[in-house]
Design an enzyme around this catalytic site. Structure first.
Site, mmCIF file in Angstrom:
data_model
loop_
_atom_site.group_PDB
_atom_site.id
_atom_site.type_symbol
_atom_site.label_atom_id
_atom_site.label_comp_id
_atom_site.label_asym_id
_atom_site.label_seq_id
_atom_site.Cartn_x
_atom_site.Cartn_y
_atom_site.Cartn_z
ATOM 1 C CG HIS A 28 -1.921 -0.846 1.068
ATOM 2 N ND1 HIS A 28 -3.253 -0.655 1.498
ATOM 3 C CD2 HIS A 28 -2.240 -2.220 0.700
ATOM 4 C CE1 HIS A 28 -4.237 -1.541 1.094
ATOM 5 N NE2 HIS A 28 -3.418 -2.605 0.612
ATOM 6 C CE1 TYR A 61 -4.910 4.432 8.389
ATOM 7 C CE2 TYR A 61 -5.247 4.125 10.804
ATOM 8 C CZ TYR A 61 -4.609 3.812 9.939
ATOM 9 O OH TYR A 61 -3.562 2.776 9.852
ATOM 10 N N PRO A 101 -3.689 0.804 18.720
ATOM 11 C CG PRO A 101 -5.685 -0.208 18.063
ATOM 12 C CD PRO A 101 -4.907 0.402 19.415
ATOM 13 C CE LYS A 104 5.095 3.487 12.926
ATOM 14 N NZ LYS A 104 5.141 2.538 11.847
ATOM 15 C CE1 TYR A 113 -0.812 4.320 8.981
ATOM 16 C CE2 TYR A 113 0.324 2.718 7.467
ATOM 17 C CZ TYR A 113 -0.662 3.056 8.285
ATOM 18 O OH TYR A 113 -1.651 2.358 8.389
HETATM 19 C C1 PHB Z 1 -5.590 -3.904 10.509
HETATM 20 O O1 PHB Z 1 -5.789 -3.922 9.222
HETATM 21 O O2 PHB Z 1 -5.935 -4.500 11.347
HETATM 22 C C2 PHB Z 1 -4.999 -2.488 10.896
HETATM 23 C C3 PHB Z 1 -4.661 -1.588 10.029
HETATM 24 C C4 PHB Z 1 -4.118 -0.188 10.198
HETATM 25 C C5 PHB Z 1 -4.126 0.007 11.765
HETATM 26 C C6 PHB Z 1 -4.830 -0.974 12.718
HETATM 27 C C7 PHB Z 1 -4.931 -2.002 12.348
HETATM 28 O O3 PHB Z 1 -3.617 1.240 12.001
#
Ligand code: PHB
Length: 390
Positions: free
Chosen positions: A68, A195, A284, A288, A376
């Site tokens: 990605h 997000y 989460p 990280k 990130y």
């Molecule tokens: C996930 O796909 O589980 C996931 C992706 C990004 C995050 C947290 C969890 O920031």
């Protein structure tokens, strides 16, 4: 060596040590099936992927994972792309942590690694020859003596006390919300992760494969994951990312993830050290957790090679000092993403509009987007030096 915990940190450490011909025994309180099926976050930094593939720990990530090159931040009904590749020259990989675990486990077991499942550590005593006491699944006592013990046993670490003097000593932050996570059978709703900050609370639209999506809704930490009907879950997710349409399908897994930030008061004492979630926990948002564990492991593996092969304790005595700067940067980034995107239960209109101001400052400025992208995708790490063992 005794490594407590067969999660990504413990297994990767055993793998790097084995490449340097250092023998280890891995103790894990859960069964193999339990650790392989626990659902976890899914984002790997490019350096994590490079380490896994170049050391032969997992090559499946390149086949089954998906690169990605950016994410979308949504607020006020609009999406804004952060172009990781354009800003940093790196992408990230979507490859679930339990797949990494499956790969690491099969690699280690094929290479004859001693892994004992269903073994619960009860005490660790430091000394020139540290001792680990544990109980087996059938209740029989086990006592192991070794040169060094590593606690890679997660946020409820049984090893931590031998390092910090108490099971809880450290720096904490609790959050008044959690994530309600689902897995569903439906194709991705968007090419990249979304997000979303909304007045109804945060939502994250992620994915697992061309046919399975992973999605999260900010929720009350006490929410019973079975309490909401499928229809209600979809309605709530949809209104938090509106007007972006979601592809929907049967929900086959539900869980609630608690949020917490934590850094243990020390990470090394004598012949015992902590890595990964045993040393620190992050919320989460920003994914990280596992990447930070991998970064610890690289530094620790190098220090243990110097100690156990050359009798040189300089690097192990610097371990904490070497890993803490990255740990605190990741703590800050995870906290920052969390506070910028979530709605606290007592949020006022001022708070909501201030968040929009903060998000606008990030997405409208190249410096702002680059700051997010660098964090990130992961700050540079001493990969090449650590890989010199291969
Ligand atoms: C996930 O796909 O589980 C996931 C992706 C990004 C995050 C947290 C969890 O920031």
């Amino acid at each position: 060596m005794v490594i407590v915990g067969a999660g990504p940190a413990g297994l990767l450490l055993s793998h790097l040590l084995a490449l340097a011909e250092i023998e280890s025994t891995v103790l894990e309180c859960r069964s193999r099936d339990q650790i392989e099926t626990t659902v976890r976050a899914g984002i790997l930094e490019a350096d994590t992927v490079r380490l896994l593939t170049e050391t032969g720990a997992s090559t499946r990530v390149l086949r089954d994972g998906a690169r990605h090159d950016g994410i979308e931040l949504r607020f006020n009904g609009e999406g804004h792309r952060v172009d990781f590749m354009g800003l940093t020259g790196h992408g990230v990989w979507l490859y679930p942590q339990h797949e990494v675990l499956k790969d690491l486990l099969s690699t280690r077991l094929e290479q004859g690694q001693d892994i004992r499942f269903g073994v619960t550590v009860t005490a660790v005593h430091d000394g020139d020859r540290p001792q680990v006491r544990a109980t087996d699944t059938d209740g029989s006592e086990l006592r192991l003596e070794c040169d060094f013990v590593v606690g890679a046993d997660g946020s409820h670490s049984a090893v931590r006390k031998a390092v910090t003097g108490s099971a809880t000593s450290g720096h904490f932050r609790e959050y008044p919300f959690a994530w309600f996570g689902i897995l569903c059978e439906a194709p991705p709703s968007a090419a990249e992760l979304i997000y979303s900050n909304s007045e109804h609370g945060f939502a994250l639209i992620s994915q697992r494969s061309p046919t399975v999506q992973r999605m999260y809704l900010q929720c009350d930490p006490e929410l019973d994951p079975e309490a909401m009907s499928d229809d209600l879950v979809w309605e709530e997710l949809q209104r938090r990312v509106a007007p972006h349409p979601l592809s929907t399908g049967p929900i086959f897994q539900r869980d609630v993830l608690r949020f917490r930030s934590f850094v243990a008061s020390s990470l090394h004492r004598g012949h015992v050290a902590l890595v990964g979630d045993a040393a620190h926990t992050v919320p989460p948002t920003g994914a990280k957790g596992m990447n930070l564990a991998v970064a610890d492991v690289l530094v620790l593996a190098r220090a243990l090679r110097a100690l156990l092969l050359d009798g040189n304790a300089t690097a192990i005595n610097r371990y904490e000092q070497d890993v803490l700067p990255r740990i605190w940067k990741a703590q800050h980034f995870s906290w920052w993403m969390t506070q910028m995107l979530h709605r606290t239960p007592d949020a006022s209109e001022f708070d909501r509009l201030r968040q929009h101001g903060e998000l606008s400052s990030v997405v409208e400025s190249e410096a702002g987007r680059r700051y997010l992208a660098e964090a990130y995708t992961g700050w540079p790490r001493p990969t090449d030096e650590a890989l010199a063992v291969v």
